[in-house]
Enzyme design. Structure first.
Site, PDB file in Angstrom:
ATOM      1  N   HIS A 228       0.828  -1.201   0.000  1.00 41.86           N
ATOM      2  CA  HIS A 228       0.000   0.000   0.000  1.00 41.86           C
ATOM      3  C   HIS A 228       0.867   1.258   0.000  1.00 41.86           C
ATOM      4  CE1 HIS A 228      -2.302   3.120   2.343  1.00 41.86           C
ATOM      5  NE2 HIS A 228      -3.144   2.877   1.366  1.00 41.86           N
TER       6      HIS A 228
ATOM      7  N   GLU B 299       2.041   1.814  -3.453  1.00 47.42           N
ATOM      8  CA  GLU B 299       0.905   2.349  -4.227  1.00 47.42           C
ATOM      9  C   GLU B 299       0.854   3.876  -4.100  1.00 47.42           C
ATOM     10  OE1 GLU B 299      -3.456   3.439  -3.319  1.00 47.42           O
ATOM     11  OE2 GLU B 299      -3.072   1.370  -2.700  1.00 47.42           O
ATOM     12  N   HIS B 300       1.097   4.393  -2.912  1.00 46.91           N
ATOM     13  CA  HIS B 300       1.126   5.841  -2.697  1.00 46.91           C
ATOM     14  C   HIS B 300       2.345   6.482  -3.351  1.00 46.91           C
ATOM     15  CE1 HIS B 300      -1.885   6.915   0.651  1.00 46.91           C
ATOM     16  NE2 HIS B 300      -2.171   5.671   0.284  1.00 46.91           N
TER      17      HIS B 300
ATOM     18  N   GLU C  56      -4.273   8.503   7.140  1.00 45.91           N
ATOM     19  CA  GLU C  56      -5.230   7.545   6.570  1.00 45.91           C
ATOM     20  C   GLU C  56      -5.614   6.484   7.603  1.00 45.91           C
ATOM     21  OE1 GLU C  56      -5.631   4.392   2.788  1.00 45.91           O
ATOM     22  OE2 GLU C  56      -3.803   5.598   3.054  1.00 45.91           O
TER      23      GLU C  56
END
Length: 423
Positions: free
Chosen positions: A53, A56-57, A133
């Protein structure tokens, strides 16, 4: 190798480096949806939880020739929508654009993914973003309770790890960790580039060959691990207006032919407004705003469960009604008319879901990555029609009929002794 049951309206090419390209030509639209699917997710992480993840950022933070701002400006300049997501077993970077901009869209997308700079400054900055987040997710118990359920159900298994990781695990990720994980996991042989819309396959392949310059790399295999499912209950006290809860168990893998019967069963239980739980607990008694049944499938196993949100004083009533409905199914089975209605509801959702190019792209990309096959729409509808009441009863006994169930609760609830048949 791909199984030989791709129907003719899908075009398929495999490049020498192992990248598979699949497309569906839809000449009556003016848009294209394309996505690079990667067989890498949170289950593949070892001690660096959340690194998929995190990457992904990071790919949106800039390349060797483009800053993050320039990437955003260039996509906006031709009306493209670009995003990404990470799951337990894969991640995807996708773009929707007008059909005039195939060359430009693929060039920027691949530059972003393949040439990300992964600078120390970007890594430090993005850790703060992910921290926010995670905090936002923790402030949304209606979402958090699903992760708590899956984490409890698959405790000790790679599937039990949260996709975003934890604040501590993300804080411990360094640049060398990112580079090593990217080099190991982001290899063409474990990727699929899928597209649907007004794009011919030959044009798509030309664009990919022009801009996708990633060597084959070393092959890798994902280790299959059978989960050990145990009966469990976890209550997280939190000062909220509602109590959010999930109750369920493990089910079948994404390869199982039983997945169609599972879908019809889950739909009858809580998958629509006419479902048993929705009618009995929301419509008839007004005890919840939201109640549903959910299932998600993975390589070795899956999860099927019921979600509900209710006021603290109604928790015992809701749990008792869930228990009552599951017992009714176990002892009396499914009614013929509800099976027919459920099948038609699912088929309608399948067909309507394919009205958008992005949905079609996701279907063919994920299917090819997950199972090396793509069923035609008619084949899927026939599979649903072929489910019998006996199939569903068998699936029910193998899921909600087993003893190894899990209950997770988040909210202002401390009296676990009052959870009735679920304690």
């Amino acid at each position: 190798m791909i199984r030989h049951n791709l129907i003719q309206k899908f075009d398929y090419t495999e490049l020498p480096n192992g990248l598979r390209i699949i497309s569906e030509y839809i000449p009556y639209v003016r848009s294209v949806s394309a996505g690079l699917w990667v067989e890498a997710g949170s289950r593949d992480e070892k001690d660096k939880k959340g690194i998929t993840h995190f990457i992904e950022h990071l790919v949106f933070k800039g390349t060797k020739t483009r800053s993050a701002k320039r990437i955003a400006y260039e996509f906006d300049s031709f009306g493209a929508e670009v995003n990404a997501f990470t799951g337990k077993e894969n991640c995807c970077f996708y773009i929707n654009f007008l059909d005039d901009y195939l060359d430009r869209a693929t060039e920027i997308l691949f530059d972003m993914i393949l040439n990300s700079r992964f600078s120390k400054r970007d890594i430090l900055s993005e850790k703060n973003v992910i921290r926010e987040e995670i905090k936002m997710h923790e402030d949304t118990p209606a979402e958090q309770v699903h992760d708590l359920f899956v984490g409890t159900l698959f405790d000790g298994h790679p599937l039990g790890s949260p996709v975003v990781g934890t604040i501590d695990s993300v804080e411990g990720i360094g640049r060398e960790d990112v580079l090593e994980y990217y080099k190991t996991m982001f290899i063409p042989g474990h990727m699929v580039f899928a597209a649907a819309g007004n794009v011919k396959h030959t044009q798509l392949v030309e664009a990919v060959e022009k801009y996708f310059h990633l060597p084959a790399g070393s092959d890798r295999k994902r280790t299959a691990v059978e989960p050990q499912i145990k009966e469990a209950q976890k209550v997280v006290y939190k000062e909220t207006e509602q109590v959010n809860l999930c109750y369920g168990t493990a089910c079948f893998s994404k390869f199982s032919p039983k997945r169609y019967a599972l879908g019809v069963m889950a739909n009858i239980l809580g998958g629509s407004m006419s479902s048993r739980l929705f009618q009995e607990i929301r419509e008839k008694r007004g005890l919840v705003y939201s109640i549903s049944s959910i299932y998600t499938l993975f390589a070795e196993t899956g999860a099927v469960y019921i979600y509900a949100g209710t006021r603290p004083e109604n928790v015992e009533k809701v749990l008792a009604l869930i228990d009552e409905e599951t017992k009714k199914i176990r002892h009396r089975g499914f009614r013929r008319e509800e099976v027919i209605r459920s099948k038609e509801h699912i088929k309608g959702n399948v067909v309507l879901g394919l009205e958008e190019t992005s949905s079609r792209m996701a279907r063919i990309g994920k299917s090819l990555l997950d199972r090396d096959e793509i069923l035609s729409l008619n084949e899927v509808l026939l599979k649903i029609d072929g489910v019998t009441r006996e199939d569903m009863q068998s699936v029910f006994e193998e899921t909600f009929g087993r003893k190894e169930t899990v209950l997770t609760v988040i909210g202002p609830w401390q009296d676990s002794a009052s959870l009735g048949p679920f304690q």
